[in-house]
Design a protein around this motif. Structure first.
Motif, short mmCIF file in Angstrom:
data_model
loop_
_atom_site.label_atom_id
_atom_site.label_comp_id
_atom_site.label_asym_id
_atom_site.label_seq_id
_atom_site.Cartn_x
_atom_site.Cartn_y
_atom_site.Cartn_z
N VAL A 105 0.88 -1.08 -0.10
CA VAL A 105 0.19 -0.02 0.15
C VAL A 105 0.95 1.16 0.11
CG1 VAL A 105 -1.86 1.24 1.34
CG2 VAL A 105 -1.73 -1.32 1.16
N GLU A 106 1.99 1.18 0.86
CA GLU A 106 2.97 2.43 0.88
C GLU A 106 3.54 2.51 -0.38
OE1 GLU A 106 6.46 2.32 3.62
OE2 GLU A 106 4.79 1.68 4.85
N SER A 107 3.90 1.58 -1.12
CA SER A 107 4.66 1.42 -2.45
C SER A 107 3.73 2.19 -3.59
CB SER A 107 4.88 0.18 -2.88
OG SER A 107 5.86 -0.63 -2.12
N VAL A 108 2.35 1.96 -3.37
CA VAL A 108 1.61 2.74 -4.38
C VAL A 108 1.39 4.12 -3.93
CG1 VAL A 108 -0.97 2.85 -5.20
CG2 VAL A 108 0.11 0.56 -4.83
N ASP A 109 1.66 4.35 -2.68
CA ASP A 109 1.59 5.91 -2.29
C ASP A 109 2.76 6.39 -2.91
OD1 ASP A 109 -0.93 5.93 -1.14
OD2 ASP A 109 -0.09 5.81 0.90
N VAL A 110 3.80 5.99 -2.85
CA VAL A 110 5.14 6.31 -3.24
C VAL A 110 5.07 6.51 -4.76
CG1 VAL A 110 7.78 5.86 -3.29
CG2 VAL A 110 6.60 5.52 -1.23
N VAL A 111 4.52 5.40 -5.55
CA VAL A 111 4.51 5.62 -6.91
C VAL A 111 3.50 7.05 -7.25
CG1 VAL A 111 3.44 4.53 -9.02
CG2 VAL A 111 4.66 3.12 -7.22
#
Lengths: 167, 697
Positions: free
Chosen positions: B91-97
């Motif tokens: 989920v965090e990664s999608v935010d970073v993306v």
């Protein structure tokens, strides 16, 4: 194409549509003119300056109409068979101007245009960007932008800004 | 030829879409982390994003997405259960993306801190996983080497048809059931480098997913070193033979950034039946083929491509405008007295048919602009999840009517108000902790219901919570303190609830003990009103609150009440009309200095005479000789005095042009069936100034 145009000797000639209000002849640069239509039913809109006559339905678009006579503080005159509405594009908006009679399209060489006189005439010289002599007649070239009061122009800009913000 | 700007625009559009979908998918996946089909979907999205961002030189995004893809791929191929904390990382990664894309698009040099933190976490996790599973990685890299060997070794540089044919034959021999063989011909324009394209990126992408790939470069036009031009491409043709588990559509997807004439993909052998679509990596397939075959088969149908086209919304709007005019013209014919008096069956029938067709076209064109609210609701899941985590309140979210269709232009401006309302409902609406709820006999978990439905020609989107409800007395007291209302005022429940949406009314203190977010409900109200909608609040203390957003079906058409005053026809939006009636003389009062009022069910409503507001030149008459239309405005009800009700009609709203838009009382114009223009009243601006002054800040 525009480059070619500038290089030809005719390039200094601009074309204007001329019309009459009473005995005076005026001109508007032809590129601004969308079309000329006969007088038609005008729906009045409350709370607008008296020279704004209201709106018309031009094939599904609602277009505000200016009574050019009233704008120039000339007396009101009922429409007759010569009365016409000139649809002009001002700041990307179409506006109709009621005139007594549409005359012709003339080409005027830029060198024949002169500064408007600072006095006389029935109207405020602010609206007139230049004056030209065509045979016997004097044609006053109108600056359509100035036909609207300064605050209205600001208003136009404001509305556009607001719309831009809204998006 | 497409310019770089346009390509960039396409990239941005596609990438935004992908990221939006990722955002939704990842939350769905979080709910059900066993759904490997969904994980595949996410993987595909990330994969496309990687290809695209590298092709456009967004290397930072590409780099991150690359590692994220690796991680997803690991779970995808091992089908290992994902640990809760690692799920959080997804989920965090999608935010970073999302953030990185923002940075890339705006050319911001500095990346958010989360970028490196998250990237580090991904790498660490990946390392840990790979160490546990070394065999997989080794076989992968060996495969890459094999591919390289195939590409460069022992192959003639100048391909002729024979070697190409030969290569195809060799590959056909290697082909197994799970692999497809393609011949791909790239035709490269001389100026292709100038377009910022390196076609070999596509080769690389294809190579990464191919079991074997052989390419033949046509060198016959290559200049000598003397004529060499760095900007000129002289390899005009590349033949590729690829043996890959990808299906035709997936191969095509890799090349979709090229012009149609630049590539030609020919499957050798008829394209295999869809059952053969499988995992992208051959290795995975070998591992899973034995036990997972049936599952793979079931996956394929879901992925069948939907046939859609992209249309510029401007074009749809234009079409919509023209159809509006068509309807008007058709109405004119249908209503024209002279035409109606023609007693000719054929003509009458034709007119009938014309009106039916027109209606149909109108409906269909209208439906072009309509999209299901589903995506917006999906986004809200995320909002609910985040708010729930932040406030520590457990929430059960119920979504209903997600297939309800709504105007595309409205959807876009609906998200923010909805987010506001949802946060508000969770933060202020629900009880602060589960124990508090249990003690009053509710379940510890709060329930939030998101609904969309049609109601009498409008669309209603409601957010309901089963929290503590709005305390009317406190709201009223607060409103008096803030000077929004006067002490003696007699307000109905809905009017009191509406107070919380007034500017300057701080909800935090009044409604809940949780404060600090400062959600301005007045902002919500204004943005909904911009969409010609309104908000209604219902609440029962102790039981919960419902915010209903009521919107017209579309922005371009409103349902209007046609009324006549003097010789003029005006339109009152039906949405704000409460009722219309002819008053008895007894209920009309004149208050000195304040004007006329009518008493309706104990409510004192000011009467507005349009003839006075608009300075119309008509004889003065008494209210009881006329009809009053009671309408709801920003600042309470008013009764508009009219001569006659002409009927109700759907009208296409047109602006009066910028030069007339400063007339506050008029919100626009509409062209009626007979070609006349009727002005649409803005009822909010009609209330006498003396009355409104204390309500408006």
């Amino acid at each position: 194409m525009s480059i070619d145009h500038q290089n030809t000797p005719q390039s200094k000639k601009e074309r204007y549509l001329t019309f009459f209000l009473g005995d005076e002849q005026y001109g508007i640069a032809i590129e601004r003119i969308k079309e000329i239509i006969a007088m038609m039913k005008i729906t009045s809109v409350p709370k607008i300056p008296s020279y704004m006559r209201g709106v018309i339905n031009l094939r599904g678009s609602i277009i505000p109409i200016v009574d050019t006579r009233l704008r120039f503080e000339m007396p009101f005159r009922d429409a007759d068979m010569h009365t016409a509405i000139i649809i002009v594009e001002v700041e990307k908006v179409n506006i109709g101007f009621i005139v007594d009679r549409v005359e012709e399209v003339v080409s005027i060489d830029a060198s024949n245009l002169s500064e408007p006189p600072r006095f006389g005439g029935q109207i405020d010289t602010d609206f007139i960007s230049a004056v030209a002599q065509i045979e016997e007649n004097v044609v006053m070239i109108l600056d359509v932008l100035k036909l609207f009061e300064a605050d209205e122009i600001i208003n136009l800009a404001e509305i556009q800004n607001k719309q831009a913000e809204g998006v | 030829m497409i310019s770089q700007e346009e390509l960039r625009a396409i990239f941005i559009e596609e990438a935004t879409e992908i990221v939006e979908k990722l955002d939704v998918d990842i939350i769905r996946f979080e709910e059900n982390s066993n759904d490997f089909e969904l994980l595949n979907e996410i993987f595909r999205g990330v994969h496309t994003l990687k290809g695209n961002s590298n092709a456009f030189g967004f290397t930072r995004l590409g780099e991150f997405v690359h590692h994220f893809e690796d991680l997803l791929d690991y779970y995808r191929s091992t089908k290992e259960r994902i640990e809760a904390n690692n799920l959080e990382l997804f989920v965090e990664s999608v935010d970073v993306v999302k953030e990185v894309m923002e940075c890339e698009l705006n050319s911001i040099k500095e990346l958010p801190r989360s970028y490196s933190v998250c990237l580090e976490k991904i790498k660490k996790l990946l390392d840990a996983k790979k160490n546990k599973n070394p065999s997989l990685i080794q076989s992968e890299s060996r495969e890459v080497l094999n591919n390289l060997a195939l590409e460069f070794d022992e192959l003639p540089l100048f391909p002729d048809e024979d070697t190409l044919e030969q290569s195809i034959k060799i590959h056909q021999a290697m082909q197994t059931e799970a692999l497809n063989l393609y011949k791909i011909v790239l035709t490269l324009d001389g100026d292709c480098y100038k377009r910022g394209f390196d076609h070999f990126i596509f080769l690389k992408i294809l190579g990464e997913q191919a079991k074997s790939l052989e390419s033949f470069f046509s060198m016959k036009n290559v200049q000598t070193i003397e004529d060499f031009q760095s900007t000129q491409n002289s390899i005009d043709k590349v033949d590729i033979v690829a043996l890959t588990p990808l299906v035709y559509g997936e191969v095509e997807e890799i090349f979709e950034f090229l012009f149609d004439h630049e590539y030609k993909i020919t499957p050798i052998q008829a394209p295999p039946p869809p059952q053969k679509e499988t995992e992208k990596e051959a290795e995975t397939l070998f591992k899973s083929a034995s036990n997972n075959n049936t599952e793979i088969v079931s996956n394929t149908n879901i992925n069948a491509p939907k046939s859609t086209i992209r249309i510029d919304t401007y074009k749809v709007d234009e079409l919509f405008d023209s159809v509006g005019e068509l309807v008007i013209a058709q109405n004119f014919i249908a209503q024209n007295r002279e035409i109606r008096s023609i007693e000719n069956e054929t003509i009458n029938r034709t007119i009938e048919v014309l009106s039916k067709i027109t209606k149909k076209i109108q409906d269909r064109v209208m439906s072009l602009r309509m999209v299901a609210i589903k995506d917006t609701f999906e986004k809200m899941k995320r909002v609910v999840r985040d708010t729930s985590k932040k406030t520590g309140k457990e929430i059960h979210l119920i979504i209903q009517g997600e297939d309800t269709e709504i105007d595309k232009t409205m959807i876009d401006s609906l998200s923010d108000p909805l987010i506001h309302i949802i946060r508000n409902a969770i933060d202020h609406g629900l009880e602060s902790c589960g124990d508090e709820r249990v003690s009053i006999g509710k379940s510890a978990e709060g329930t939030l219901t998101l609904r969309a439905f049609h109601k009498s020609g409008n669309i209603v989107i409601s957010v309901s919570d089963d929290g503590r409800g709005i305390n009317k007395e406190r709201v009223f007291k607060k409103a008096i303190e803030r000077g929004i209302v006067n002490e003696g005022e007699n307000l109905t429940d809905s009017q009191i609830f509406a107070l919380i949406m007034q500017p300057g009314f701080s909800t935090a203190e009044a409604i809940s003990d949780l404060s600090g977010r400062g959600v301005g409900l007045d902002v919500v109200k204004t943005s909904i009103e911009k969409l010609r909608g309104k908000i209604e609040i219902e609440s029962k203390e102790g039981e919960g609150t419902t915010f209903s957003i009521i919107l017209p079906l579309t922005l371009a058409i409103i349902d209007g009440m046609l009324v006549q005053v003097g010789n003029e026809t005006y339109i009152i939006p039906t949405l704000c009309v409460v009722e219309s009636f002819r008053p008895e003389k007894e209920i009309v009062h004149i208050v000195k200095g304040k004007g006329e009022f009518v008493t309706l069910r104990k409510e004192c409503i000011p009467i507005v005479r349009l003839s006075e507001v608009f300075n119309l030149d008509i004889a003065k008459s008494e209210p009881w000789e006329n009809i009053l239309v009671c309408v709801e405005t920003d600042s309470g009800r008013i009764a508009i005095m009219i001569d006659e009700l002409l009927g109700r009609q759907q009208v296409v709203i047109k602006t009066l042009g910028k030069s007339l838009s400063k007339v506050k009382e008029i919100s626009g114009g509409a062209i009626l069936g007979n070609g006349d223009i009727a002005l649409i009243l803005n009822v909010d601006a009609l209330r006498p100034q003396s009355e409104t002054s204390h309500v408006r800040d």
